[in-house]
Design a protein around this motif. Structure first.
Motif, PDB file in Angstrom:
ATOM      1  N   GLY A   1      22.057 -13.605 -16.473  1.00  0.00           N
ATOM      2  CA  GLY A   1      23.345 -13.601 -15.775  1.00  0.00           C
ATOM      3  C   GLY A   1      24.481 -14.048 -16.682  1.00  0.00           C
ATOM      4  O   GLY A   1      25.614 -13.553 -16.584  1.00  0.00           O
ATOM      5  N   ASP A   2      24.170 -14.967 -17.602  1.00  0.00           N
ATOM      6  CA  ASP A   2      25.186 -15.457 -18.555  1.00  0.00           C
ATOM      7  C   ASP A   2      25.391 -14.460 -19.693  1.00  0.00           C
ATOM      8  O   ASP A   2      26.503 -14.281 -20.183  1.00  0.00           O
ATOM      9  CB  ASP A   2      24.749 -16.810 -19.134  1.00  0.00           C
ATOM     10  CG  ASP A   2      24.440 -17.809 -18.042  1.00  0.00           C
ATOM     11  OD1 ASP A   2      25.352 -18.122 -17.254  1.00  0.00           O
ATOM     12  OD2 ASP A   2      23.281 -18.262 -17.960  1.00  0.00           O
ATOM     13  N   VAL A   3      24.281 -13.821 -20.131  1.00  0.00           N
ATOM     14  CA  VAL A   3      24.379 -12.830 -21.208  1.00  0.00           C
ATOM     15  C   VAL A   3      25.227 -11.652 -20.724  1.00  0.00           C
ATOM     16  O   VAL A   3      26.105 -11.173 -21.432  1.00  0.00           O
ATOM     17  CB  VAL A   3      22.966 -12.355 -21.640  1.00  0.00           C
ATOM     18  CG1 VAL A   3      23.050 -11.206 -22.629  1.00  0.00           C
ATOM     19  CG2 VAL A   3      22.173 -13.524 -22.223  1.00  0.00           C
TER      20      VAL A   3
ATOM     21  N   GLY B   1      19.302 -19.602 -16.076  1.00  0.00           N
ATOM     22  CA  GLY B   1      18.225 -18.621 -15.985  1.00  0.00           C
ATOM     23  C   GLY B   1      17.516 -18.590 -14.637  1.00  0.00           C
ATOM     24  O   GLY B   1      16.566 -17.819 -14.457  1.00  0.00           O
ATOM     25  N   LEU B   2      17.944 -19.395 -13.682  1.00  0.00           N
ATOM     26  CA  LEU B   2      17.250 -19.436 -12.377  1.00  0.00           C
ATOM     27  C   LEU B   2      17.116 -18.041 -11.749  1.00  0.00           C
ATOM     28  O   LEU B   2      16.068 -17.700 -11.206  1.00  0.00           O
ATOM     29  CB  LEU B   2      18.011 -20.337 -11.385  1.00  0.00           C
ATOM     30  CG  LEU B   2      17.760 -21.845 -11.423  1.00  0.00           C
ATOM     31  CD1 LEU B   2      18.564 -22.511 -10.313  1.00  0.00           C
ATOM     32  CD2 LEU B   2      16.273 -22.160 -11.290  1.00  0.00           C
ATOM     33  N   GLY B   3      18.176 -17.256 -11.858  1.00  0.00           N
ATOM     34  CA  GLY B   3      18.191 -15.935 -11.239  1.00  0.00           C
ATOM     35  C   GLY B   3      17.171 -14.976 -11.847  1.00  0.00           C
ATOM     36  O   GLY B   3      16.850 -13.944 -11.244  1.00  0.00           O
TER      37      GLY B   3
ATOM     38  N   ALA C   1      25.120 -30.748  -6.796  1.00  0.00           N
ATOM     39  CA  ALA C   1      25.473 -29.392  -7.236  1.00  0.00           C
ATOM     40  C   ALA C   1      26.037 -28.555  -6.096  1.00  0.00           C
ATOM     41  O   ALA C   1      26.932 -27.726  -6.299  1.00  0.00           O
ATOM     42  CB  ALA C   1      24.245 -28.708  -7.829  1.00  0.00           C
ATOM     43  N   THR C   2      25.515 -28.780  -4.888  1.00  0.00           N
ATOM     44  CA  THR C   2      25.961 -27.946  -3.774  1.00  0.00           C
ATOM     45  C   THR C   2      27.155 -28.566  -3.027  1.00  0.00           C
ATOM     46  O   THR C   2      27.852 -27.874  -2.299  1.00  0.00           O
ATOM     47  CB  THR C   2      24.805 -27.671  -2.793  1.00  0.00           C
ATOM     48  OG1 THR C   2      24.164 -28.901  -2.456  1.00  0.00           O
ATOM     49  CG2 THR C   2      23.760 -26.749  -3.424  1.00  0.00           C
ATOM     50  N   HIS C   3      27.366 -29.878  -3.213  1.00  0.00           N
ATOM     51  CA  HIS C   3      28.534 -30.549  -2.628  1.00  0.00           C
ATOM     52  C   HIS C   3      29.214 -31.405  -3.699  1.00  0.00           C
ATOM     53  O   HIS C   3      29.255 -32.633  -3.591  1.00  0.00           O
ATOM     54  CB  HIS C   3      28.119 -31.440  -1.450  1.00  0.00           C
ATOM     55  CG  HIS C   3      27.383 -30.702  -0.374  1.00  0.00           C
ATOM     56  ND1 HIS C   3      26.017 -30.594  -0.344  1.00  0.00           N
ATOM     57  CD2 HIS C   3      27.844 -30.001   0.682  1.00  0.00           C
ATOM     58  CE1 HIS C   3      25.658 -29.861   0.712  1.00  0.00           C
ATOM     59  NE2 HIS C   3      26.741 -29.497   1.353  1.00  0.00           N
ATOM     60  N   PRO C   4      29.727 -30.752  -4.761  1.00  0.00           N
ATOM     61  CA  PRO C   4      30.275 -31.532  -5.882  1.00  0.00           C
ATOM     62  C   PRO C   4      31.567 -32.247  -5.526  1.00  0.00           C
ATOM     63  O   PRO C   4      32.377 -31.732  -4.743  1.00  0.00           O
ATOM     64  CB  PRO C   4      30.525 -30.470  -6.954  1.00  0.00           C
ATOM     65  CG  PRO C   4      30.728 -29.204  -6.195  1.00  0.00           C
ATOM     66  CD  PRO C   4      29.874 -29.307  -4.968  1.00  0.00           C
TER      67      PRO C   4
ATOM     68  N   ALA D   1      23.115 -18.167  -6.522  1.00  0.00           N
ATOM     69  CA  ALA D   1      23.582 -17.334  -5.412  1.00  0.00           C
ATOM     70  C   ALA D   1      22.455 -16.485  -4.838  1.00  0.00           C
ATOM     71  O   ALA D   1      22.554 -16.000  -3.703  1.00  0.00           O
ATOM     72  CB  ALA D   1      24.732 -16.449  -5.884  1.00  0.00           C
ATOM     73  N   HIS D   2      21.370 -16.287  -5.596  1.00  0.00           N
ATOM     74  CA  HIS D   2      20.246 -15.470  -5.113  1.00  0.00           C
ATOM     75  C   HIS D   2      19.402 -16.224  -4.084  1.00  0.00           C
ATOM     76  O   HIS D   2      18.493 -15.645  -3.496  1.00  0.00           O
ATOM     77  CB  HIS D   2      19.363 -15.038  -6.286  1.00  0.00           C
ATOM     78  CG  HIS D   2      18.805 -16.179  -7.078  1.00  0.00           C
ATOM     79  ND1 HIS D   2      19.566 -16.928  -7.948  1.00  0.00           N
ATOM     80  CD2 HIS D   2      17.563 -16.729  -7.119  1.00  0.00           C
ATOM     81  CE1 HIS D   2      18.814 -17.876  -8.492  1.00  0.00           C
ATOM     82  NE2 HIS D   2      17.598 -17.780  -8.006  1.00  0.00           N
ATOM     83  N   GLY D   3      19.702 -17.508  -3.886  1.00  0.00           N
ATOM     84  CA  GLY D   3      18.969 -18.264  -2.867  1.00  0.00           C
ATOM     85  C   GLY D   3      17.566 -18.669  -3.289  1.00  0.00           C
ATOM     86  O   GLY D   3      16.582 -18.165  -2.745  1.00  0.00           O
TER      87      GLY D   3
END
Ligand SMILES: [Zn+2]
Length: 267
Positions: free
Chosen positions: A52-54, A107-109, A126-129, A143-145
Motif C-alpha cells: 500500500g505504501d509502495v 504491510g498489514l493490508g 491508534a484508533t482514537h488518537p 482500512a481493510h478491517g
C-alpha cells in the motif's frame, strides 16, 4: 507448538541523515521484522512498510517522508520477502505488533487473513488518537478491517518483565510503554537447535548501544526519540529494564530494536 525457523526481514530502509546530519544520526535505519515458522503456521512480528505504501507513498505524511526518507520498494515488503522464502503469504496466520506507528503496520493490508495481536492500549491509541498522536497513526493501513486480537490482561513474569501470552508459550508480548501508549516488546523462542530467546524491543530504543552497558546514543537519535515518545520518562524506565535484562541474560536472550541497522546486520 514448535518454532522451526526465524527469519530476520528488513521491511523498510530509511535514512534520517538528510535531515539530521551524519555525525548526529546513522546513515541507514531499518524496519526489523521477524518471520517465525511454526508447525501451526507463519507469524510475522511487525510488518514494516507494505505494498500500500509502495503503490501510494502519499498515504504517508509529507513530513514523515521528508524526515525518514523511506525507500518504499516492493522487494523490501514483508509480502515479497515471504514469497521469496518460498511461502504463500496466505499462510501467515498471525501478525504480532510492537505498536502501530506507520512504519510498523504499513504491510498489514498484505496479510488480510491474519489475526493481528496488539496491546489493547495501543489499538485504542491508534484508533482514537489524541491531537499530538494523529500524525503517527494512518488509518488507511487498517482500512481493510483486520481481525484484531487486543491483549491486555496482566500476565506472568518473564525474566523480570511482565509478559502477556500472544499466541502460545513461544511468542510473548512484553509491555514496554513510553514510545507509544501501548508499545510492547515481542519475545520469540528460538528453534530448538539454537536455544534461548529473541527479544524484539520495537522502538523502545533506536541506537543499538542504548541496550548495552554503558549505554550510548547518537545525539540526533536521542532528540528524535524524545520528540516521538508519548511518555519520555516511562520509555527511559522501560529501556533501563531491557538493559538490565540483557546484561543478566546474555547468551540466553538476544535483544535488538526495530530500527538499528547494527542490530539487523548481526543476524
Ligand atoms: Zn518505528
Amino acid at each position: 507448538m514448535t518454532v522451526t525457523a526465524v527469519h530476520h526481514l528488513n521491511c523498510g530502509t530509511m535514512s534520517l541523515v538528510a535531515t539530521i546530519g551524519e555525525r548526529l544520526a546513522p546513515r541507514r535505519i531499518v524496519a526489523h521484522c521477524l518471520l517465525v515458522e511454526r508447525d501451526a503456521g507463519l507469524v510475522l512480528v511487525d510488518t514494516g512498510f507494505g505494498m500500500g505504501d509502495v503503490r501510494n507513498p502519499k498515504r504517508l505524511t509529507p513530513s514523515s517522508r521528508m524526515l525518514l526518507r523511506p525507500r518504499l520498494v516492493e522487494e523490501e515488503t514483508a509480502v515479497a520477502q515471504v514469497r521469496a522464502l518460498g511461502h504463500d503469504p496466505a499462510d501467515v496466520t498471525d501478525v504480532v505488533l510492537t505498536h502501530m506507528d506507520f512504519d510498523h503496520v504499513g504491510g498489514l493490508g498484505d496479510f488480510p487473513q491474519a489475526t493481528v495481536h496488539v496491546y489493547a492500549a495501543e489499538l485504542d491509541a491508534a484508533t482514537h488518537p489524541r491531537l499530538r498522536e494523529r500524525a503517527r497513526y494512518i488509518e488507511a493501513m487498517w482500512a481493510h478491517g483486520p481481525r484484531w486480537r487486543p491483549l491486555s490482561e496482566a500476565g506472568d513474569d518473564w525474566n523480570g518483565l511482565t509478559s502477556v501470552t500472544a499466541l502460545d508459550d513461544d511468542v510473548l508480548l512484553l509491555p514496554l510503554h513510553g514510545h507509544t501508549r501501548g508499545h510492547c516488546g515481542v519475545a520469540v523462542r528460538r528453534p530448538a537447535g539454537e536455544g534461548g530467546w529473541l527479544l524484539h524491543a520495537g522502538d523502545c530504543y533506536f541506537d543499538a548501544r542504548e541496550a548495552h552497558e554503558p549505554p550510548a546514543c547518537a545525539p540526533g537519535l536521542a532528540l528524535f526519540q524524545r520528540m516521538m515518545a508519548t511518555d519520555h520518562r516511562k520509555r527511559i524506565a522501560n529501556l533501563e529494564r531491557v538493559r538490565e535484562l540483557r546484561s543478566a541474560h546474555t547468551g540466553d536472550v538476544d535483544v535488538f530494536c526495530a530500527h538499528a541497522a547494527a542490530d539487523f546486520d548481526r543476524f
